[in-house]
Design a protein around this motif. Structure first.
Motif, PDB file in Angstrom:
ATOM      1  N   ALA A 198       0.840  -1.204   0.000  1.00 28.78           N
ATOM      2  CA  ALA A 198       0.000   0.000   0.000  1.00 28.78           C
ATOM      3  C   ALA A 198       0.873   1.251   0.000  1.00 28.78           C
ATOM      4  O   ALA A 198       2.073   1.206   0.311  1.00 28.78           O
ATOM      5  CB  ALA A 198      -0.923  -0.001   1.211  1.00 28.78           C
ATOM      6  N   ASP A 202      -1.801   5.245   2.924  1.00 27.54           N
ATOM      7  CA  ASP A 202      -2.722   4.171   3.258  1.00 27.54           C
ATOM      8  C   ASP A 202      -2.178   3.321   4.413  1.00 27.54           C
ATOM      9  O   ASP A 202      -2.950   2.817   5.239  1.00 27.54           O
ATOM     10  CB  ASP A 202      -2.994   3.295   2.035  1.00 27.54           C
ATOM     11  N   LYS A 205      -3.086   5.073   7.598  1.00 31.15           N
ATOM     12  CA  LYS A 205      -4.500   4.878   7.946  1.00 31.15           C
ATOM     13  C   LYS A 205      -4.731   3.489   8.516  1.00 31.15           C
ATOM     14  O   LYS A 205      -5.459   3.305   9.496  1.00 31.15           O
ATOM     15  CB  LYS A 205      -5.371   5.107   6.714  1.00 31.15           C
ATOM     16  N   GLU A 206      -4.119   2.481   7.911  1.00 35.38           N
ATOM     17  CA  GLU A 206      -4.265   1.104   8.396  1.00 35.38           C
ATOM     18  C   GLU A 206      -3.679   0.940   9.795  1.00 35.38           C
ATOM     19  O   GLU A 206      -4.223   0.226  10.637  1.00 35.38           O
ATOM     20  CB  GLU A 206      -3.571   0.137   7.438  1.00 35.38           C
ATOM     21  N   ALA A 242      -3.018  11.912   6.414  1.00 32.22           N
ATOM     22  CA  ALA A 242      -3.437  10.625   6.967  1.00 32.22           C
ATOM     23  C   ALA A 242      -3.118  10.542   8.453  1.00 32.22           C
ATOM     24  O   ALA A 242      -3.915  10.031   9.249  1.00 32.22           O
ATOM     25  CB  ALA A 242      -2.765   9.485   6.209  1.00 32.22           C
TER      26      ALA A 242
END
Length: 287
Positions: A198, A202, A205-206, A242
């Motif tokens: 990713a 991202d 965020k994960e 993010a």
């Protein structure tokens, strides 16, 4: 959310610690990633307690937050980089690394640090994966107990080339350990660019629910080389946005351990770069 920026002392090893902290405060940093090592705050020194209290007073006087980092190259063995590790075949070697991390937790508590960083180490030759994971969980158990007592989270970093090298490996470790409360994550933004499937934004965020420490620098895909901002491939405004979206309120620490020769100048230019990047986002205000 206000972005809280720090700079790692492993990128300022040509400066005395007092001078490095003064430099960062003068530049406008919010904190410091303090690597426990012989040239700054030696975790094996007989006067560690007194020195830690002195550093705590200095940090408080300068208004700097702190994360304790444990990635010193030769702090335990002058002949083996990062050795012995938590995966060492010798139980005494693993115990020495565990003891160092427990001491780091104690130092962090005395400094008022918001986390202690660590990593797994490289799997030794001829070691089965299951054996390596068993060694890691066993060696970390006393550290997590110490972190729980101290109220300081342990933030494990996925490191390219290590047993625990990616976010998926961190989640595997959480499962093996039963998802203990003191266990958190150090996310290195460059490492995300280097090897995660990713994007770095991202990945942030994960990782959000487990974020306890963030390291940041530029990097290129597939090449584990920490680079000054602008020398790699990362698009930073989405990363900072993010971070804001996760609610992470710890330090985001510039990690340039091989650039100490230019540390003071890079500390200045890195702060300028990140402030400009943060100013272009909707969520992360510049510090």
């Amino acid at each position: 959310m206000t972005l809280r920026l720090g700079y790692g002392t492993n990128g300022l090893t040509d400066l005395r610690l007092d001078d490095a902290l003064g430099l960062l405060a003068d530049l406008g940093y919010d904190g410091v990633g303090l690597t426990l090592d012989h040239m700054h705050l030696d975790p094996l020194a007989p006067d560690l307690g007194a020195r830690t209290r002195q550093v705590a007073r200095r940090l408080a006087g300068l208004g700097l937050g702190v994360t304790v980092e444990t990635g010193a190259r030769y702090v335990l063995d002058p002949r083996r980089k990062h050795g012995p590790s938590l995966l060492d075949p010798d139980p005494d070697g693993r115990a020495a690394r565990t003891a160092l991390l427990v001491r780091a937790v104690e130092v962090a508590a005395d400094l008022g640090a918001h986390a202690v960083h660590c990593f797994s180490g490289i799997t030794p030759p001829d070691t089965a994966p299951d054996t390596a994971w068993q060694r890691l969980t066993g060696a970390l158990a006393p550290v997590l107990e110490a972190a729980d007592r101290a109220g300081v989270p342990l933030a494990v970093e996925p490191e390219p080339g290590h047993l625990l090298s990616a976010l998926a490996d961190f989640h595997h470790l959480r499962t093996l350990l039963g998802d203990p409360e003191p266990l958190g994550l150090t996310l290195d933004i460059g490492h995300c660019q280097c090897l995660e499937p990713a994007s770095p934004a991202d990945c942030v965020k994960e990782a959000g629910p487990w974020l306890r420490h963030v390291q940041i620098e530029d990097m290129r895909r597939g090449v584990h080389e920490h680079l000054p901002f602008g020398d790699g491939e990362i698009d930073f405004p989405p990363v900072l946005e993010a971070l804001a979206s996760t609610g992470y309120d710890g330090l985001t620490v510039v990690e340039l351990p091989r650039h100490s020769h230019a540390g003071p100048e890079l500390a200045r230019t890195s702060l300028d770069f990140l402030r400009r990047a943060a100013a272009t986002t909707n969520g992360a205000a510049p510090c």
